[in-house]
Design a protein around this motif. Structure first.
Motif, short mmCIF file in Angstrom:
data_model
loop_
_atom_site.label_atom_id
_atom_site.label_comp_id
_atom_site.label_asym_id
_atom_site.label_seq_id
_atom_site.Cartn_x
_atom_site.Cartn_y
_atom_site.Cartn_z
N ALA A 11 0.81 -1.22 0.00
CA ALA A 11 0.00 0.00 0.00
C ALA A 11 0.84 1.27 0.00
CB ALA A 11 -0.94 0.00 1.21
N THR A 12 2.15 1.16 0.24
CA THR A 12 3.03 2.33 0.17
C THR A 12 3.70 2.46 -1.19
OG1 THR A 12 5.05 1.20 0.91
CG2 THR A 12 3.53 1.97 2.63
N ALA B 39 5.94 -2.38 -15.16
CA ALA B 39 5.11 -3.03 -14.15
C ALA B 39 4.72 -2.05 -13.05
CB ALA B 39 5.85 -4.23 -13.56
N ALA B 40 5.68 -1.23 -12.61
CA ALA B 40 5.38 -0.27 -11.54
C ALA B 40 4.35 0.75 -11.99
CB ALA B 40 6.67 0.42 -11.10
N GLY B 41 4.45 1.23 -13.24
CA GLY B 41 3.53 2.25 -13.72
C GLY B 41 2.10 1.77 -13.78
N VAL B 42 1.87 0.57 -14.30
CA VAL B 42 0.50 0.08 -14.38
C VAL B 42 -0.03 -0.26 -12.99
CG1 VAL B 42 0.96 -2.40 -14.76
CG2 VAL B 42 -1.03 -1.32 -15.83
N ALA B 43 0.86 -0.67 -12.08
CA ALA B 43 0.43 -0.89 -10.70
C ALA B 43 0.04 0.42 -10.04
CB ALA B 43 1.55 -1.56 -9.91
N LEU C 143 -7.70 2.30 -6.39
CA LEU C 143 -7.99 1.74 -5.06
C LEU C 143 -7.86 2.77 -3.94
CD1 LEU C 143 -6.04 -1.65 -5.37
CD2 LEU C 143 -8.53 -1.36 -5.37
N GLY C 144 -7.34 3.95 -4.28
CA GLY C 144 -7.15 4.98 -3.26
C GLY C 144 -5.91 4.77 -2.41
N LEU C 145 -4.93 4.01 -2.91
CA LEU C 145 -3.73 3.73 -2.13
C LEU C 145 -2.77 4.91 -2.11
CD1 LEU C 145 -2.94 0.04 -3.19
CD2 LEU C 145 -4.25 0.87 -1.23
N TRP C 146 -2.82 5.77 -3.13
CA TRP C 146 -1.95 6.93 -3.22
C TRP C 146 -2.59 7.96 -4.13
CZ3 TRP C 146 0.64 2.05 -3.89
CH2 TRP C 146 0.41 1.47 -5.15
N THR C 147 -2.00 9.15 -4.18
CA THR C 147 -2.53 10.25 -5.00
C THR C 147 -1.54 10.57 -6.12
OG1 THR C 147 -1.45 11.96 -3.68
CG2 THR C 147 -3.63 11.21 -2.95
N ALA D 135 -0.24 13.44 -6.61
CA ALA D 135 0.83 14.26 -6.01
C ALA D 135 1.90 13.38 -5.38
CB ALA D 135 0.24 15.20 -4.97
N GLU D 136 1.50 12.32 -4.73
CA GLU D 136 2.47 11.39 -4.15
C GLU D 136 3.28 10.68 -5.23
OE1 GLU D 136 0.16 10.13 -0.01
OE2 GLU D 136 -0.32 9.10 -1.90
N LEU D 137 2.63 10.36 -6.34
CA LEU D 137 3.35 9.70 -7.43
C LEU D 137 4.35 10.65 -8.08
CD1 LEU D 137 0.53 7.61 -9.16
CD2 LEU D 137 2.30 6.82 -7.58
N GLU D 138 4.00 11.95 -8.20
CA GLU D 138 4.93 12.93 -8.75
C GLU D 138 6.15 13.08 -7.85
OE1 GLU D 138 2.76 16.52 -9.37
OE2 GLU D 138 1.56 15.70 -11.01
N LYS D 139 5.94 13.11 -6.57
CA LYS D 139 7.07 13.21 -5.64
C LYS D 139 7.95 11.98 -5.72
CE LYS D 139 8.14 13.98 -0.74
NZ LYS D 139 7.58 14.21 0.62
#
Length: 489
Positions: free
Chosen positions: A22-23, A424-428, A435-439, A441-445
């Motif tokens: 989830a992180t 694989a990481a991008g499609v995940a 699923l609401g696991l991240w936003t 903004a978090e992905l940009e950081k």
């Protein structure tokens, strides 16, 4: 129980799986190698059933120490323009997979071009008329296995890119993801649907194709993909290059992603589906409305190095190490295996090795092969508008020598991610957003951390003659191909 996202990246040379918590951290991974066959000049095939088996094996291996009940769903990234023809009732392929590298559609492409259809096809699809894209491969498969089009016109035979084949096999649903569909040269960018005029021009019955859906589906639920429970949802699907761009938070204007794999994909988001000069326009992904992108495709990047390594009887890693400290001198390799891709789009170009003599050794050849990758990518970087940041990924990007070369040849800073398996990481990540696991903004950081930057060191008096020499040899490869074609017609 903490939810996991299982990502499967089905590529040309291997199928990989990553399990993300989830992180966004990778807690398990697995990989299964794949091979290709070359049954004739310009022909490149793979075993479609072996690809399906590799997906099953990669999932099993990745989850061997994990409770499969904790997996919230899977995400799938795939090689793109490759085509499978299968029986709709049984799911059994009726022919080998035809690879994106395959050139069997060259003659039909020439006929369509002579009929004046090239520009209209490009206007509607964003893609130049070229055998790399799926439509010509689909037509060739049907000409051989269903020349009357009777079975394909009733839907008894199915045609599709790898995502469509895998989704049908794993869920039973005849669907395909829109970004992959945009690589077939049958999808109209203005309507996001199959184009009836193009279907007629290429001889592809609509009934043989899958329904187009967004990158977040609906795709259906899994059945028979142990150890996952039946009913586990497919959350996201993307083409592998598109998924890598997503992993770089590539929705930001000016970010240009360069993937160094078997071939190379250089991609950046675009404001509209309007065709760009010398590069493709495509759909990167869609979560309700399409995100468009400009892309340049290079046919032979890492494949040039594996070819030369096989020829010299050494491993690709040994070849790269040999090239790292070598000086190619005047030796230039133009790897026009099956023609040259963007920004030239010349399917008649032939491979050229120039500038060698009796004193040339394997180190110079290795260096020339490595340089050919940097020069090809440099050409397409020059053709892409609005470049602000170049981010590199893919197995070959691990070579410091190549990254330094790329910065020097293109005269631009290149940032290499320290993370691997970005498709694989991008499609995940796309699945995890749902699923609401991240936003975002978090992905940009996350995308802006752990980057290693290579800055140009060549002076212009070094760079300009080197690039000019490359272009002279590239012109020779194109001229030789044209003259050879004229002699055979």
């Amino acid at each position: 129980m903490e939810p996991y996202v299982l990502a499967v990246d089905q590529g040309t040379s291997s199928t990989k799986s990553l399990l993300l918590d989830a992180t966004g951290a990778v807690v398990a991974r697995a990989g299964v190698p794949l091979s290709q066959t070359h049954p004739g000049p310009g022909l490149v095939e793979q075993d479609a059933l072996a690809i399906l088996a590799s997906v099953r094996q990669a999932v099993t291996d990745c989850l061997k120490d994990i409770d499969p009940r904790a997996v919230a769903g899977i995400a799938l990234s795939t090689q793109r323009e490759s085509v499978v023809l299968w029986d709709a009732a049984t799911g059994t392929p009726v022919a080998p997979l035809v690879s994106w590298q395959d050139q069997r559609g060259s003659e039909q492409a020439a006929r369509l071009r002579q009929a004046g259809m090239g520009e209209e096809i490009r206007r509607r699809t964003g893609l130049p008329l070229d055998p790399m894209f799926s439509a010509l491969k689909m037509a060739a498969l049907l000409d051989r296995h269903d020349p009357s089009r009777i079975r394909s016109s009733t839907g008894a035979l199915r045609l599709g890119t790898v995502d469509a084949f895998l989704l049908h096999a794993l869920t039973g649903n005849p669907v395909t993801e829109i970004g992959n569909a945009s690589r077939t040269q049958l999808l109209n960018l203005a309507t996001s649907d199959w184009d009836d005029d193009l279907l007629e021009a290429f001889g592809i019955p609509r009934a043989a194709l899958s329904e187009i859906v967004a990158s977040t589906g609906p795709f259906g639920r899994l059945r028979g993909l142990a150890p996952l429970a039946d009913g586990t949802p497919v959350l996201a699907v993307m083409g592998d290059s598109h998924a890598a761009l997503f992993s770089h938070a590539g929705w930001r204007t000016g970010v240009v992603k360069a993937t160094y794999g078997t071939g190379s994909s250089v991609m950046t988001v675009a404001d509209s589906p309007a065709p760009a000069d010398r590069v493709c326009t495509t759909i990167a992904w869609s979560t309700g409305r399409p995100t468009f992108a400009h892309e340049a495709n290079i046919r032979s990047a890492g494949r040039t190095l594996t070819w030369l390594a096989e020829l010299l009887g050494i491993s690709p890693d040994e070849l790269i190490a040999l090239a790292a400290d070598a000086d190619a001198g005047d030796v230039t390799l133009v790897p026009a295996f099956g023609g040259i891709g963007a920004p030239w789009w010349d399917s008649q170009a032939v491979p050229v090795l120039a500038g060698f003599d009796l004193g040339t050794g394997r180190a110079q050849l290795a260096r020339a092969a490595l340089e050919s990758v940097a020069y090809q990518v440099g050409d397409v970087l020059a053709a892409l508008p609005g470049l602000r940041q170049v981010v590199a990924d893919g197995g070959l990007s691990r070579s410091d020598a190549l990254m330094r070369l790329q910065a020097d040849v293109a005269d631009v800073a290149v940032a290499r991610t320290t993370h691997h398996d970005l498709s694989a990481a991008g499609v995940a990540q796309l699945a995890g957003l749902g699923l609401g696991l991240w936003t975002t903004a978090e992905l940009e950081k996350r995308a802006d951390t752990d980057l290693q930057v290579f800055t140009p060191t060549w002076h212009e008096e070094t760079r300009r003659p080197a690039v000019e020499r490359w272009h002279r040899r590239l012109t020779a490869a194109r001229d030789l191909g044209t003259r050879g074609k004229q002699r055979t017609t």
